[in-house]
Design a protein around this motif. Structure first.
Motif, short mmCIF file in Angstrom:
data_model
loop_
_atom_site.label_atom_id
_atom_site.label_comp_id
_atom_site.label_asym_id
_atom_site.label_seq_id
_atom_site.Cartn_x
_atom_site.Cartn_y
_atom_site.Cartn_z
N TYR A 110 0.84 -1.21 0.00
CA TYR A 110 0.00 0.00 0.00
C TYR A 110 0.87 1.25 0.00
N GLN A 111 1.90 1.26 0.81
CA GLN A 111 2.80 2.42 0.87
C GLN A 111 3.51 2.62 -0.47
N LYS A 112 3.83 1.51 -1.10
CA LYS A 112 4.46 1.57 -2.43
C LYS A 112 3.49 2.19 -3.43
N LEU A 113 2.21 1.77 -3.34
CA LEU A 113 1.18 2.31 -4.23
C LEU A 113 1.01 3.81 -4.02
N LEU A 114 0.97 4.24 -2.75
CA LEU A 114 0.84 5.67 -2.43
C LEU A 114 2.00 6.47 -3.01
N SER A 115 3.20 5.93 -2.86
CA SER A 115 4.40 6.61 -3.34
C SER A 115 4.35 6.76 -4.87
N GLU A 116 3.93 5.71 -5.54
CA GLU A 116 3.85 5.75 -7.01
C GLU A 116 2.80 6.76 -7.48
N LYS A 117 1.67 6.77 -6.80
CA LYS A 117 0.60 7.71 -7.17
C LYS A 117 1.02 9.15 -6.91
N GLU A 118 1.72 9.37 -5.82
CA GLU A 118 2.18 10.72 -5.48
C GLU A 118 3.18 11.22 -6.53
N LYS A 119 4.09 10.34 -6.91
CA LYS A 119 5.08 10.70 -7.93
C LYS A 119 4.41 11.00 -9.27
N GLU A 120 3.45 10.14 -9.64
CA GLU A 120 2.73 10.33 -10.90
C GLU A 120 1.96 11.64 -10.89
N LYS A 121 1.33 11.95 -9.76
CA LYS A 121 0.55 13.18 -9.68
C LYS A 121 1.45 14.40 -9.83
N GLN A 122 2.59 14.38 -9.14
CA GLN A 122 3.52 15.51 -9.23
C GLN A 122 3.98 15.74 -10.68
N GLU A 123 4.22 14.67 -11.39
CA GLU A 123 4.66 14.78 -12.79
C GLU A 123 3.54 15.34 -13.67
N ILE A 124 2.32 14.85 -13.45
CA ILE A 124 1.17 15.34 -14.24
C ILE A 124 0.92 16.81 -13.92
N LEU A 125 0.99 17.17 -12.62
CA LEU A 125 0.77 18.57 -12.22
C LEU A 125 1.81 19.49 -12.85
N ALA A 126 3.04 19.02 -12.90
CA ALA A 126 4.12 19.83 -13.51
C ALA A 126 3.82 20.08 -14.98
N GLU A 127 3.33 19.04 -15.67
CA GLU A 127 2.99 19.18 -17.08
C GLU A 127 1.81 20.13 -17.28
N VAL A 128 0.79 19.98 -16.43
CA VAL A 128 -0.39 20.84 -16.52
C VAL A 128 -0.03 22.28 -16.18
N ASP A 129 0.77 22.44 -15.13
CA ASP A 129 1.13 23.79 -14.69
C ASP A 129 1.90 24.53 -15.78
N ALA A 130 2.77 23.83 -16.48
CA ALA A 130 3.57 24.46 -17.54
C ALA A 130 2.65 25.01 -18.64
N VAL A 131 1.62 24.24 -18.99
CA VAL A 131 0.67 24.69 -20.02
C VAL A 131 -0.18 25.84 -19.49
N GLU A 132 -0.67 25.69 -18.25
CA GLU A 132 -1.59 26.71 -17.71
C GLU A 132 -0.89 28.04 -17.42
N GLU A 133 0.38 27.98 -17.13
CA GLU A 133 1.13 29.24 -16.94
C GLU A 133 1.14 30.05 -18.23
N GLU A 134 1.26 29.35 -19.35
CA GLU A 134 1.23 30.03 -20.65
C GLU A 134 -0.18 30.53 -20.96
N LEU A 135 -1.17 29.71 -20.63
CA LEU A 135 -2.56 30.10 -20.90
C LEU A 135 -3.00 31.28 -20.04
N ARG A 136 -2.43 31.42 -18.86
CA ARG A 136 -2.77 32.55 -17.99
C ARG A 136 -2.35 33.89 -18.60
N LYS A 137 -1.38 33.82 -19.47
CA LYS A 137 -0.93 35.04 -20.15
C LYS A 137 -1.99 35.56 -21.13
N LEU A 138 -2.92 34.70 -21.50
CA LEU A 138 -3.97 35.07 -22.46
C LEU A 138 -5.19 35.68 -21.77
N ILE A 139 -5.19 35.69 -20.45
CA ILE A 139 -6.34 36.24 -19.72
C ILE A 139 -6.47 37.73 -20.00
#
Length: 419
Positions: free
Chosen positions: A226-255
């Motif tokens: 279970y702890q291994k699963l949590l660690s994997e999910k946390e890592k995956e989320k951080q990577e997805i958030l980093a990808e989303v944040d990079a796009v949304e930072e650019e999109l915020r410039k269009l506001i």
């Protein structure tokens, strides 16, 4: 004179017989139904109190350290709470059926009252018409004395007053019938809503049971797994958030702030009935201390919402898209989500839902029920994530790594500026 007395007697007798028949015939049945409805409402109230206790326990469990036993315990509580949700909805259906039965009796009673009053009035008018066919001179000549003549005129006035009162009562009965018919129609709609909700709650309950089975299957009921699963999910989320944040930072410039509504309360309505913000926008204490967000920025607000809480549209608009990130990146992002575009250049996102109740392209009004809250995607517990975007910056696409195939992206704003 005798004819007038006879008319009054007939009028009084018909009115009295109607009163006895209609007031007392169904009285016991209506009172019995009212008593049963009250008992049902007390039971509903008791179930609601149980649901609140389960919600408190679930929240407490969510604050405890993340362990397999703790997660299973929390999932069990969620399932028990959903069972009570189902019991509650069943109780509401039973209460609605009883109310409809009571209304049917009352409507039939009122219809009978109107019909009887119409009959009395017709008979009454016929008799009055016969009296009116005689002139005052003829009536005077037909009386034994002048005093008797004036007594007769007084009786006619009394009859006219009774007639006036009958007309008033008839109007009141018709008004009552209209109100009862409207209430019956409302109760039928309420019954259909409860029946639909019962089906929805069963689906949500089934999904919660599957979530528990999946956790036990993946972890093999072992804490280390279970702890291994949590660690994997946390890592995956951080990577997805980093990808989303990079796009949304650019999109915020269009506001374009100049073309957006001015910041004030009420521009948007709250998406839940009971409002409690559990996490605010931007750099919050939780986002910074938990490490749950890339760059520690929270792009919306979280509302307290137990599993299966109804979610509502914040403003009139069109459902631009709906999706479920768990289909491509389980537990890694928004889970089930809805995005609505509004006419004021804003768009609103509702995420971590357990069930979506609208379709793409559907027009919704402010306050319209659109789905149920849940804990799909990456969620530490059941809640509603709510993001506000400049609608002209909205994009849909996959994360740069391809993990999540279909995500809502945009230039986000602070929701609290508009709620």
């Amino acid at each position: 004179m005798r004819r007038i007395i006879l008319i009054i007697f007939i009028f009084s007798f018909l009115s009295l017989s109607f009163f006895q028949k209609n007031v007392f015939a169904d009285f016991e049945k209506i009172e019995e139904l009212k008593k049963t409805i009250e008992e049902k409402n007390q039971k509903i109230k008791s179930i609601q109190e149980e649901i609140l206790r389960y919600q408190d326990e679930i929240e407490k469990k969510g604050k405890e350290s993340k362990t397999l036993s703790g997660e299973i315990s929390r999932l069990n509580l969620i399932i028990k709470k959903l069972n009570k949700d189902i019991d509650l909805t069943r109780g509401q259906i039973e209460a609605a059926l009883l109310i409809l039965e009571r209304l049917e009796i009352e409507i039939e009673k009122t219809r009978g009252e109107i019909e009887k009053k119409n009959e009395i009035m017709k008979e009454f008018l016929r008799e009055i018409y016969d009296l009116d066919s005689f002139s005052s001179v003829e009536i005077l000549l037909g009386r034994e004395s002048v005093s008797d003549f004036f007594d007769g005129l007084e009786e006619i006035k009394n009859l006219q007053e009774k007639m006036r009162l009958m007309v008033v009562e008839l109007k009141q009965a018709k008004d009552n019938l209209e109100k009862e018919e409207m209430e019956k129609s409302r109760q039928k709609e309420e019954l259909v809503n409860h029946q639909n909700k019962l089906s929805d709650k069963k689906i949500i309950q089934g999904d919660a049971k599957k979530d528990k089975e999946i956790v036990l299957k993946i972890t093999k009921n072992k804490e280390k797994e279970y702890q291994k699963l949590l660690s994997e999910k946390e890592k995956e989320k951080q990577e997805i958030l980093a990808e989303v944040d990079a796009v949304e930072e650019e999109l915020r410039k269009l506001i374009d702030p100049a073309s957006l509504p001015k910041s004030r309360p009420g521009v948007l309505g709250y998406p839940v009935a009971s409002v409690a913000v559990t996490q605010g926008f931007g750099l919050t204490s939780f986002s910074q201390s938990s490490g749950a967000y890339f760059k520690s920025v929270h792009n919306g607000v979280d509302f307290r919402a137990s599993m299966g809480t109804e979610v509502f549209s914040a403003e009139d608009g069109i459902v631009l898209e709906t999706g479920n990130t768990d289909l491509s990146c389980p537990g890694g992002s928004y889970g089930k989500w809805i995005l609505i575009k509004h006419e004021n250049n804003l768009a609103t996102l509702y995420a971590h839902l357990s069930l979506i109740k609208v379709n793409k392209g559907e027009r919704v009004l402010r306050g319209r029920f659109i789905g149920y809250s849940g804990k799909t995607g990456y969620a530490t517990g059941p809640h509603l994530h709510f993001t506000v975007y400049d609608s002209r910056t909205i994009r849909f696409g996959e994360s740069s790594s391809g993990r999540c195939k279909f995500l809502p992206l945009g230039g986000y704003l602070n929701p609290l500026d508009y709620l």
